[in-house]
Design a protein around this motif. Structure first.
Motif, PDB file in Angstrom:
ATOM      1  N   ILE A  82       0.788  -1.293  -0.048  1.00  0.00           N
ATOM      2  CA  ILE A  82       0.130  -0.032   0.087  1.00  0.00           C
ATOM      3  C   ILE A  82       0.929   1.328   0.056  1.00  0.00           C
ATOM      4  N   VAL A  83       0.709   2.066  -1.213  1.00  0.00           N
ATOM      5  CA  VAL A  83       1.427   3.390  -1.092  1.00  0.00           C
ATOM      6  C   VAL A  83       0.356   4.537  -0.994  1.00  0.00           C
ATOM      7  N   GLY A  84       0.735   5.272   0.147  1.00  0.00           N
ATOM      8  CA  GLY A  84      -0.351   6.169   0.535  1.00  0.00           C
ATOM      9  C   GLY A  84      -1.674   5.702   1.262  1.00  0.00           C
ATOM     10  N   ALA A  85      -1.366   5.640   2.674  1.00  0.00           N
ATOM     11  CA  ALA A  85      -2.332   5.032   3.490  1.00  0.00           C
ATOM     12  C   ALA A  85      -3.076   6.124   4.251  1.00  0.00           C
ATOM     13  N   GLY A  86      -3.922   6.866   3.670  1.00  0.00           N
ATOM     14  CA  GLY A  86      -4.435   7.866   4.515  1.00  0.00           C
ATOM     15  C   GLY A  86      -6.020   7.146   4.310  1.00  0.00           C
ATOM     16  N   VAL A 142     -17.224   4.710  -4.431  1.00  0.00           N
ATOM     17  CA  VAL A 142     -18.056   5.886  -4.430  1.00  0.00           C
ATOM     18  C   VAL A 142     -18.689   6.161  -3.068  1.00  0.00           C
ATOM     19  N   ARG A 143     -17.756   6.673  -2.332  1.00  0.00           N
ATOM     20  CA  ARG A 143     -18.460   7.025  -0.818  1.00  0.00           C
ATOM     21  C   ARG A 143     -17.519   8.012  -0.290  1.00  0.00           C
ATOM     22  N   SER A 144     -17.774   8.596   1.001  1.00  0.00           N
ATOM     23  CA  SER A 144     -17.036   9.362   1.806  1.00  0.00           C
ATOM     24  C   SER A 144     -16.112   8.448   2.579  1.00  0.00           C
ATOM     25  N   PHE A 145     -14.817   8.865   2.676  1.00  0.00           N
ATOM     26  CA  PHE A 145     -14.085   8.058   3.563  1.00  0.00           C
ATOM     27  C   PHE A 145     -13.475   9.005   4.963  1.00  0.00           C
ATOM     28  N   ALA A 146     -14.199   9.892   5.295  1.00  0.00           N
ATOM     29  CA  ALA A 146     -13.992  10.676   6.377  1.00  0.00           C
ATOM     30  C   ALA A 146     -13.702  10.010   7.668  1.00  0.00           C
ATOM     31  N   ASP A 147     -14.450   8.923   7.684  1.00  0.00           N
ATOM     32  CA  ASP A 147     -14.141   8.057   9.182  1.00  0.00           C
ATOM     33  C   ASP A 147     -13.887   6.816   8.549  1.00  0.00           C
ATOM     34  N   ALA A 195     -12.666   4.120  10.084  1.00  0.00           N
ATOM     35  CA  ALA A 195     -13.189   2.953  10.850  1.00  0.00           C
ATOM     36  C   ALA A 195     -14.521   2.651  10.536  1.00  0.00           C
ATOM     37  N   GLN A 196     -15.256   3.525  10.452  1.00  0.00           N
ATOM     38  CA  GLN A 196     -16.722   3.400  10.029  1.00  0.00           C
ATOM     39  C   GLN A 196     -16.978   2.846   8.461  1.00  0.00           C
ATOM     40  N   VAL A 197     -16.061   3.261   7.709  1.00  0.00           N
ATOM     41  CA  VAL A 197     -16.224   2.642   6.151  1.00  0.00           C
ATOM     42  C   VAL A 197     -16.039   1.123   6.315  1.00  0.00           C
ATOM     43  N   ALA A 198     -14.734   0.822   7.040  1.00  0.00           N
ATOM     44  CA  ALA A 198     -14.384  -0.419   7.118  1.00  0.00           C
ATOM     45  C   ALA A 198     -15.429  -1.444   7.701  1.00  0.00           C
ATOM     46  N   ALA A 199     -16.250  -0.888   8.684  1.00  0.00           N
ATOM     47  CA  ALA A 199     -17.239  -1.531   9.119  1.00  0.00           C
ATOM     48  C   ALA A 199     -18.542  -1.683   8.696  1.00  0.00           C
ATOM     49  N   ALA A 200     -18.622  -0.894   7.704  1.00  0.00           N
ATOM     50  CA  ALA A 200     -19.912  -0.839   6.931  1.00  0.00           C
ATOM     51  C   ALA A 200     -19.646  -0.662   5.227  1.00  0.00           C
TER      52      ALA A 200
END
Length: 277
Positions: free
Chosen positions: A7-11, A120-125, A127-132
């Motif tokens: 992984i290159v760029g882990a934001g 196609v979604r927001s990645f602001a959180d 942990a929340q994205v990974a959970a849902a």
């Protein structure tokens, strides 16, 4: 054995997808590189797998590479990787919605198979994205050999994969801007206009809420032509002209926005009436 993934760029995007790939056993996360060693360590800890590294030359060869860097750095990073790491037969993808897989041409020339996968979604959180993440649409394009591996990999973490035309990638990304960012701008114009009529901000939001939510529901249930209502759909040109003049006098920028939207809405109204005749 799961294929190895660097992984290159882990934001936010890289962290969320890295955690999903690792926890679901799709890829074995190997090396994680970000702008600083500290952030790489934090990313690997969030993902729960992988070795943090602080330079491209420290990256080991891998089966799959995810470039989750900013759009304007994709081609630059691709060139650096092509010059530093063995890439023959590797699969490399970036996560940009605005740039096509052609940004990875340097890696293709080095023997890699390249693609882009845009969730196609927001990645602001993260942990929340990974959970849902289940059900998230992902626009994909690129080399057939890359997609043959990436499509089932993303489906394994719950994605709904949609092929897109690489030559129209910028238009594809603009569609998301219309559906999200510009929708916010239009609603802001509505709320400010309510407030200009003397309605407090909190009450203005409550006035706009049912109009906006019901309209959105109708668009997705019936399609935009059938969902369109209001003075332009009715052919009430006098009302439109009065509103245009009033808005331009109140706030010229909002008047300009109304004028542009009125023109586009007339086109939509013609489609609506054409379907009904």
């Amino acid at each position: 054995m799961a294929p190895t993934l660097n992984i290159v760029g882990a934001g936010h995007v890289g962290r969320a997808l890295g955690r999903l790939f690792a926890t679901r056993g799709v890829f074995a996360v190997q090396d994680v590189l970000t702008r600083s060693g500290g952030s790489a360590q934090a990313a690997a800890a969030f993902i729960g797998a992988g070795r943090s590294v602080d330079a491209i030359v420290a990256l080991r060869p891998a089966s799959v590479w995810m470039l989750a860097v900013s759009d304007d750095r994709i081609a630059e990073v691709a060139q650096q990787l092509a010059a530093s790491v063995a890439m023959k037969d590797a699969v490399v993808f970036h996560c940009s919605g605005a740039k096509a897989s052609a940004e990875l041409e340097a890696l293709r020339a080095a023997g890699a198979f390249v693609a882009s996968v845009h969730p196609v979604r927001s990645f602001a959180d993260p942990a929340q994205v990974a959970a849902a993440f289940d059900g998230t649409f992902c626009g994909v394009e690129g080399d057939g050999q890359a997609l043959a591996l990436l499509v089932p990999a993303f489906e394994a973490i719950g994605a709904r994969v949609v092929p897109i035309d690489a030559s129209a990638k910028t238009v594809y990304h603009a569609a998301s801007v219309f559906a999200s960012n510009y929708l916010t701008t239009v609603l802001d114009a509505a709320l400010r206009a309510y407030q200009a009529a003397g309605i407090p901000a909190a009450a203005a939001r409550e006035l706009a809420r049912p109009l906006a939510t019901e309209t959105l529901a109708n668009v997705f249930r019936l399609g935009p032509e059938m969902a369109l209502s209001g003075p332009i759909a009715r052919g009430d040109t006098a009302t439109v002209a009065r509103q245009q003049a009033a808005l331009s006098a109140w706030d010229p920028a909002t008047g300009t926005l109304y004028e542009a939207l009125a023109s586009a809405t007339r086109t939509l109204a013609r489609r609506k009436h054409g379907e009904q005749t």
